[in-house]
Scaffold this motif. Structure first.
Motif, PDB file in Angstrom:
ATOM      1  N   SER A 118       0.858  -1.194   0.000  1.00 55.31           N
ATOM      2  CA  SER A 118       0.000   0.000   0.000  1.00 55.31           C
ATOM      3  C   SER A 118       0.890   1.239   0.000  1.00 55.31           C
ATOM      4  O   SER A 118       2.083   1.156   0.292  1.00 55.31           O
ATOM      5  N   SER A 119       0.303   2.375  -0.314  1.00 57.86           N
ATOM      6  CA  SER A 119       1.089   3.596  -0.491  1.00 57.86           C
ATOM      7  C   SER A 119       1.297   4.331   0.831  1.00 57.86           C
ATOM      8  O   SER A 119       0.373   4.965   1.353  1.00 57.86           O
ATOM      9  N   THR A 120       2.499   4.245   1.360  1.00 56.71           N
ATOM     10  CA  THR A 120       2.825   4.982   2.583  1.00 56.71           C
ATOM     11  C   THR A 120       2.716   6.486   2.357  1.00 56.71           C
ATOM     12  O   THR A 120       2.218   7.225   3.218  1.00 56.71           O
ATOM     13  N   LEU A 145       1.577  -0.760   7.220  1.00 57.72           N
ATOM     14  CA  LEU A 145       2.524  -0.146   6.283  1.00 57.72           C
ATOM     15  C   LEU A 145       3.963  -0.415   6.707  1.00 57.72           C
ATOM     16  O   LEU A 145       4.839  -0.625   5.855  1.00 57.72           O
ATOM     17  N   GLY A 328       0.912   0.513  -3.845  1.00 57.66           N
ATOM     18  CA  GLY A 328       1.906   1.403  -3.257  1.00 57.66           C
ATOM     19  C   GLY A 328       3.154   1.527  -4.100  1.00 57.66           C
ATOM     20  O   GLY A 328       3.298   0.872  -5.137  1.00 57.66           O
ATOM     21  N   GLU A 329       4.060   2.382  -3.612  1.00 58.77           N
ATOM     22  CA  GLU A 329       5.287   2.658  -4.354  1.00 58.77           C
ATOM     23  C   GLU A 329       6.109   1.388  -4.588  1.00 58.77           C
ATOM     24  O   GLU A 329       6.592   1.143  -5.691  1.00 58.77           O
ATOM     25  N   MET A 360      -4.392   4.055  -6.941  1.00 61.03           N
ATOM     26  CA  MET A 360      -3.751   5.158  -6.230  1.00 61.03           C
ATOM     27  C   MET A 360      -4.442   6.487  -6.532  1.00 61.03           C
ATOM     28  O   MET A 360      -4.468   7.385  -5.695  1.00 61.03           O
TER      29      MET A 360
END
Length: 647
Positions: A118-120, A145, A328-329, A360
């Protein structure tokens, strides 16, 4: 270079205006300039290698943030909730890939690893803006995360090993993990002490250039070392960050490395965007849409079920699930690695990447609505809210013409002390349970409640309140309160605390009667103390402070102007007159000199190391005495001439 920088500036500005992360701007640039867009830039191996260092610096930053103490404090959530989320997502994606799509299990594992992240950047930013980082869903989300960041390290090792032949795969994975464990152990055992000593020696040189070179040398050097050992560049960078995190130089290193990380990571995401084939996506919209639904709904559903198993309420579970239901990244890092290792067919890569990118984009919208949607799932939420309102109403019962304090931190407590001295009743609203407990034990009228909710303000007696004070340091929270109060009591005086005066006019336009910037007040006191230490009379230093305040605070302008005028009449300068050996005053008494006729006052007589603030009239003046005189400038000049020359 000019093209990339120009587009980066333009698109990052647009992303900031839309309150979107810069990551999406870089991906959009890749879509535009790549071979599947307008073809302005072609892919090159050199650019890809250069962009890979963005991931290296990102892993280094994660290593810097790695804290054993933090991990120990949150171990149940990190390894319980986080481990379950990543594990179930990997297994579930693999099963769906095998049973529904008929693909090889290795493809499912690689896609699952990418989708498990997932995107922090997106989530932490949104939760911080909404003041939900320290809520129960916020803590659970940040724990997951954190585990995802840790899980990247073994996944970066496992994915290349999956590309080996089926017969030798188990051996390849075991070998890779064993090499990683040995490298990690060797670097930690040997490197921890060396790292601290090295940075101590560098710091003694007091050279920012040498410090920066040392940081870059460690990042690149350790990355090269792990690559030479057959592992990933990112693993060495992560270990380097871990080693530095245990030193005193962690925060300085983090600040120095950030520009390199952000720019190189931006270039990495540009290269990722260049890989997305828009024409393929448009031709397979249904597949992309289905993949997006699977990613968001399935991933969110997994988190929701795990939180219920961990005995969370449905409302808490739903909010946690929505906050984690996006890619996420690191998902892009793992996906791109799987593509390079020839694990993923082109169609799987394109569909997965498009779904991750879209997830995202919709994440801010979903997280913004999370609270509203989740409240319908829990009866307990309604009962908790009713109990809160009742408690606030009980504390506000029987008081009127009172002050409502929004927040009872240090600022709120200071305001409360002044109100107590003037016997002005108040009720304070706060959400920190430990702080509330301490305040209640001390006899303060403090109650749990969010001031940005209409019903809480009503229960606190907003209709009969005399004023409202907002002590929040967070701008969005302050804006919410101002909007609410303007709707309910537009005539109520509202005093707002602000960290600086950048948003002064904005807060006043929302209804703030007065805005008190802490930076201004701190700078005024700093300036006043500096002036007094330099010998400027205290009265004159305070006079300058009052002049600034008179100009700054409209409500107190009349008072400060009157006070300044009064002080200007009273304020007199101070002079230290050194009596030389040939001076007229030597050998004469204070009574004989009669300094009062010059309209000056003798504040003190300093002789050698003693100071006499009430010298007797018969005291004789000696050479090297210092007379501290107070009076108007002209009078002081006349008295000094008399003491030295007798004229």
């Amino acid at each position: 270079m000019v093209l990339l920088l120009s587009l980066a500036v333009l698109f990052v500005v647009i992303a900031r205006q839309l309150r979107l992360p810069s990551l999406l701007a870089y991906l959009a640039i890749g879509l535009i300039v790549g071979p599947y867009g307008f073809g302005l830039l072609a892919e090159s191996e050199e650019a890809s290698h250069f962009a890979e260092f963005g991931v290296v610096f990102l892993m280094f930053s994660i290593g810097l943030e790695f804290s054993l103490a933090r991990l120990k404090a949150m171990h149940r959530l990190v390894f319980g909730l986080g481990g379950a989320q990543v594990g179930v997502t990997l297994v579930g994606t693999t099963l769906v890939t095998i049973l529904y799509y008929g693909q090889d299990w290795r493809i499912g594992l690689a896609v699952g690893a990418a989708c498990a992240m997932s995107s922090t950047a997106i989530v932490s930013k949104l939760l911080s803006e909404r003041l939900e980082l320290h809520s129960q869903p916020g803590r659970q989300t940040m724990a997951v995360l954190l585990f995802q960041d840790l899980a990247v390290v073994p996944l970066l090792i496992i994915i290349p090993a999956l590309a080996a032949d089926a017969k030798g795969m188990a051996g390849a994975i075991s070998m890779a993990l064993g090499q990683a464990a040995l490298a990690l152990a060797a670097m930690i055992l040997v490197g921890q002490r060396l790292m601290r000593r090295w940075f101590d020696a560098v710091a003694r040189q007091k050279s920012p250039e040498l410090f920066m070179l040392s940081v870059l040398w460690i990042v690149v050097g350790l990355s090269a070392l792990t690559a030479w050992a057959g592992l990933s560049l990112a693993l060495g960078a992560f270990i380097g960050g871990m080693l530095i995190s245990e030193t005193l130089y962690r925060h300085q290193v983090e600040a120095d490395i950030r520009p390199f990380r952000d720019v190189l990571l931006g270039l990495f995401f540009v290269t990722i965007g260049m890989l997305l084939d828009l024409q393929f996506v448009l031709q397979n919209l249904w597949s992309v849409f289905l993949a997006l639904l699977l990613l968001v709904l399935a991933k969110g559903g997994i988190v929701f079920l795990i939180t219920l198993v961990m005995r969370n309420s449905p409302e808490i579970g739903a909010r946690t699930a929505i906050q984690l239901a996006q890619a996420g990244e690191f998902g892009f890092v793992l996906l791109e690695m799987a593509k390079d290792q020839k694990l993923l067919p082109t169609d799987v890569f394109q569909v997965t990447m498009a779904a991750m990118l879209l997830s995202m984009f919709v994440a801010p919208l979903l997280i913004g609505q999370a609270g509203r949607w989740s409240k319908h799932l829990s009866r307990r939420e309604w009962s908790d809210r009713t109990r809160q309102i009742h408690e606030v109403a009980v504390h506000a019962m029987g008081i009127e013409q009172h002050v409502i304090l929004c927040g009872f931190g240090r600022t709120g407590q200071s305001v409360a002390r002044f109100l107590d001295k003037e016997s002005i009743p108040f009720i304070a609203l706060d959400v920190d349970e430990a702080r509330i407990r301490q305040a209640v034990e001390a006899g303060e009228n403090v109650v749990y409640g969010n001031a940005d909710r209409r019903e809480i303000l009503k229960a606190a007696g907003l209709e009969r309140a005399r004023a409202l004070v907002v002590t929040y340091a967070d701008l969005p929270a302050t804006e919410k309160v101002l909007h609410m109060v303007q709707e309910m009591r537009p005539d109520l005086p509202i005093i707002v605390r602000a960290q600086d005066d950048l948003h002064l006019e904005h807060l006043k336009s929302l209804g703030a009667t007065e805005v008190i910037p802490e930076v201004l007040e701190g700078s005024l006191m700093l300036a006043a103390q500096t002036l007094t230490q330099l010998g400027v009379p205290v009265e004159r230093a305070l006079e300058q402070v009052r002049e600034v305040r008179a100009h700054r605070y409209s409500a107190l302008r009349a008072f400060y102007r009157g006070e300044t005028d009064r002080l200007q009449r009273l304020a007199r300068e101070k002079l230290a007159c050194v009596v030389e050996r040939q001076a007229y005053a030597v050998g004469r008494s204070l009574a004989e000199l009669d300094l009062a006729r010059f309209d000056v006052t003798l504040e003190a007589l300093r002789r050698q190391r003693t100071r006499d603030e009430s010298p007797a009239p018969e005291t004789l003046i000696e050479a090297e005495d210092v007379l501290i005189l107070v009076g108007e400038a002209a009078a002081l000049s006349a008295a000094q001439h008399f003491l030295l020359d007798g004229q």
